[in-house]
Design a protein around this motif. Structure first.
Motif, PDB file in Angstrom:
ATOM      1  N   SER A 179      -1.599   6.616   8.276  1.00 56.83           N
ATOM      2  CA  SER A 179      -0.824   5.391   8.050  1.00 56.83           C
ATOM      3  C   SER A 179      -1.760   4.203   7.882  1.00 56.83           C
ATOM      4  CB  SER A 179       0.170   5.149   9.191  1.00 56.83           C
ATOM      5  OG  SER A 179      -0.489   4.744  10.382  1.00 56.83           O
ATOM      6  N   TRP A 180      -2.885   4.228   8.558  1.00 58.22           N
ATOM      7  CA  TRP A 180      -3.889   3.164   8.387  1.00 58.22           C
ATOM      8  C   TRP A 180      -4.800   3.441   7.197  1.00 58.22           C
ATOM      9  CZ3 TRP A 180      -3.746  -1.437  10.475  1.00 58.22           C
ATOM     10  CH2 TRP A 180      -2.958  -1.622  11.604  1.00 58.22           C
ATOM     11  N   LEU A 181      -5.364   4.635   7.145  1.00 61.69           N
ATOM     12  CA  LEU A 181      -6.340   4.939   6.097  1.00 61.69           C
ATOM     13  C   LEU A 181      -5.768   4.757   4.691  1.00 61.69           C
ATOM     14  CD1 LEU A 181      -7.953   8.169   7.597  1.00 61.69           C
ATOM     15  CD2 LEU A 181      -9.066   5.937   7.307  1.00 61.69           C
ATOM     16  N   GLN A 195      -3.174   3.033   3.653  1.00 59.31           N
ATOM     17  CA  GLN A 195      -2.766   1.667   3.308  1.00 59.31           C
ATOM     18  C   GLN A 195      -3.972   0.752   3.137  1.00 59.31           C
ATOM     19  OE1 GLN A 195       0.741  -0.159   5.157  1.00 59.31           O
ATOM     20  NE2 GLN A 195       0.834   1.708   6.382  1.00 59.31           N
ATOM     21  N   LEU A 196      -4.903   0.850   4.071  1.00 60.29           N
ATOM     22  CA  LEU A 196      -6.041  -0.067   4.042  1.00 60.29           C
ATOM     23  C   LEU A 196      -6.967   0.184   2.860  1.00 60.29           C
ATOM     24  CD1 LEU A 196      -6.928  -0.229   7.824  1.00 60.29           C
ATOM     25  CD2 LEU A 196      -5.775  -1.954   6.433  1.00 60.29           C
ATOM     26  N   GLU A 197      -7.015   1.421   2.404  1.00 62.80           N
ATOM     27  CA  GLU A 197      -7.926   1.745   1.320  1.00 62.80           C
ATOM     28  C   GLU A 197      -7.281   1.623  -0.057  1.00 62.80           C
ATOM     29  OE1 GLU A 197      -9.591   5.526   2.394  1.00 62.80           O
ATOM     30  OE2 GLU A 197     -10.826   4.630   3.938  1.00 62.80           O
ATOM     31  N   SER A 198      -6.007   1.321  -0.100  1.00 66.30           N
ATOM     32  CA  SER A 198      -5.373   1.131  -1.404  1.00 66.30           C
ATOM     33  C   SER A 198      -5.560  -0.330  -1.824  1.00 66.30           C
ATOM     34  CB  SER A 198      -3.893   1.504  -1.361  1.00 66.30           C
ATOM     35  OG  SER A 198      -3.187   0.653  -0.497  1.00 66.30           O
ATOM     36  N   PRO A 199      -5.810  -0.574  -3.106  1.00 65.79           N
ATOM     37  CA  PRO A 199      -6.106  -1.942  -3.553  1.00 65.79           C
ATOM     38  C   PRO A 199      -4.901  -2.878  -3.528  1.00 65.79           C
ATOM     39  CG  PRO A 199      -6.091  -0.430  -5.417  1.00 65.79           C
ATOM     40  CD  PRO A 199      -5.943   0.403  -4.178  1.00 65.79           C
ATOM     41  N   ASN A 200      -3.682  -2.323  -3.612  1.00 63.65           N
ATOM     42  CA  ASN A 200      -2.492  -3.171  -3.583  1.00 63.65           C
ATOM     43  C   ASN A 200      -1.271  -2.330  -3.229  1.00 63.65           C
ATOM     44  OD1 ASN A 200      -1.287  -2.035  -6.065  1.00 63.65           O
ATOM     45  ND2 ASN A 200      -2.986  -3.065  -7.095  1.00 63.65           N
ATOM     46  N   ILE A 232      -0.864   5.870  -3.768  1.00 62.23           N
ATOM     47  CA  ILE A 232      -1.212   6.484  -2.481  1.00 62.23           C
ATOM     48  C   ILE A 232      -0.484   5.819  -1.324  1.00 62.23           C
ATOM     49  CG2 ILE A 232      -3.254   5.099  -1.928  1.00 62.23           C
ATOM     50  CD1 ILE A 232      -2.798   8.905  -1.431  1.00 62.23           C
ATOM     51  N   ARG A 233      -0.057   4.580  -1.486  1.00 63.72           N
ATOM     52  CA  ARG A 233       0.622   3.871  -0.383  1.00 63.72           C
ATOM     53  C   ARG A 233       1.852   4.613   0.113  1.00 63.72           C
ATOM     54  NH1 ARG A 233      -0.786  -1.795   0.703  1.00 63.72           N
ATOM     55  NH2 ARG A 233       1.068  -1.740   2.001  1.00 63.72           N
ATOM     56  N   LEU A 234       2.619   5.211  -0.786  1.00 61.57           N
ATOM     57  CA  LEU A 234       3.809   5.953  -0.380  1.00 61.57           C
ATOM     58  C   LEU A 234       3.450   7.042   0.623  1.00 61.57           C
ATOM     59  CD1 LEU A 234       6.812   6.748  -0.641  1.00 61.57           C
ATOM     60  CD2 LEU A 234       6.126   8.180  -2.587  1.00 61.57           C
ATOM     61  N   TYR A 235       2.327   7.714   0.401  1.00 66.42           N
ATOM     62  CA  TYR A 235       1.926   8.812   1.280  1.00 66.42           C
ATOM     63  C   TYR A 235       1.520   8.338   2.668  1.00 66.42           C
ATOM     64  CZ  TYR A 235       2.389  11.744  -2.756  1.00 66.42           C
ATOM     65  OH  TYR A 235       2.901  12.418  -3.842  1.00 66.42           O
ATOM     66  N   SER A 236       1.182   7.068   2.820  1.00 62.22           N
ATOM     67  CA  SER A 236       0.873   6.559   4.157  1.00 62.22           C
ATOM     68  C   SER A 236       2.114   6.588   5.038  1.00 62.22           C
ATOM     69  CB  SER A 236       0.293   5.151   4.088  1.00 62.22           C
ATOM     70  OG  SER A 236       1.261   4.214   3.677  1.00 62.22           O
ATOM     71  N   TYR A 237       3.286   6.637   4.416  1.00 63.35           N
ATOM     72  CA  TYR A 237       4.553   6.682   5.153  1.00 63.35           C
ATOM     73  C   TYR A 237       5.148   8.086   5.232  1.00 63.35           C
ATOM     74  CZ  TYR A 237       4.298   1.685   4.254  1.00 63.35           C
ATOM     75  OH  TYR A 237       3.877   0.390   4.178  1.00 63.35           O
TER      76      TYR A 237
END
Length: 91
Positions: A19-21, A23-28, A33-38
């Protein structure tokens, strides 16, 4: 290189790390990839391959599962990743 935890610690620890990795590593916020953080289930190889492909850049997979790399190599064609097998963390 970006990082993702798959079958590294407990499922809940991997979900927390990702959830951190992811989101924090996506540029926006529109980075796929942001969806996969959830939603990523870190023990689901199919979802793992989807996430690795969505990232579309080199990824470091951290795991404690000795067999994960061979499974991902067989299933994740087109994904650019390296696998680091580390001892499972003490939780």
């Amino acid at each position: 290189m970006w990082s993702i935890a798959l079958s590294y610690g407990s499922e809940s620890l991997d979900r927390f790390l990702n959830s951190w990795l992811l989101q924090l590593e996506s540029p926006n916020s529109e980075d796929p990839i942001r969806l996969y953080s959830y939603i990523l289930n870190p023990t689901d190889d199919v979802q793992a391959c989807e996430a690795l492909r969505a990232w579309d850049r080199p990824v470091r997979v951290v795991t404690s599962d000795d067999d994960l790399e061979s499974r991902l190599r067989a299933s994740c064609s087109g994904a650019d990743f390296d696998v680091d097998v580390l001892p499972a963390p003490i939780e």
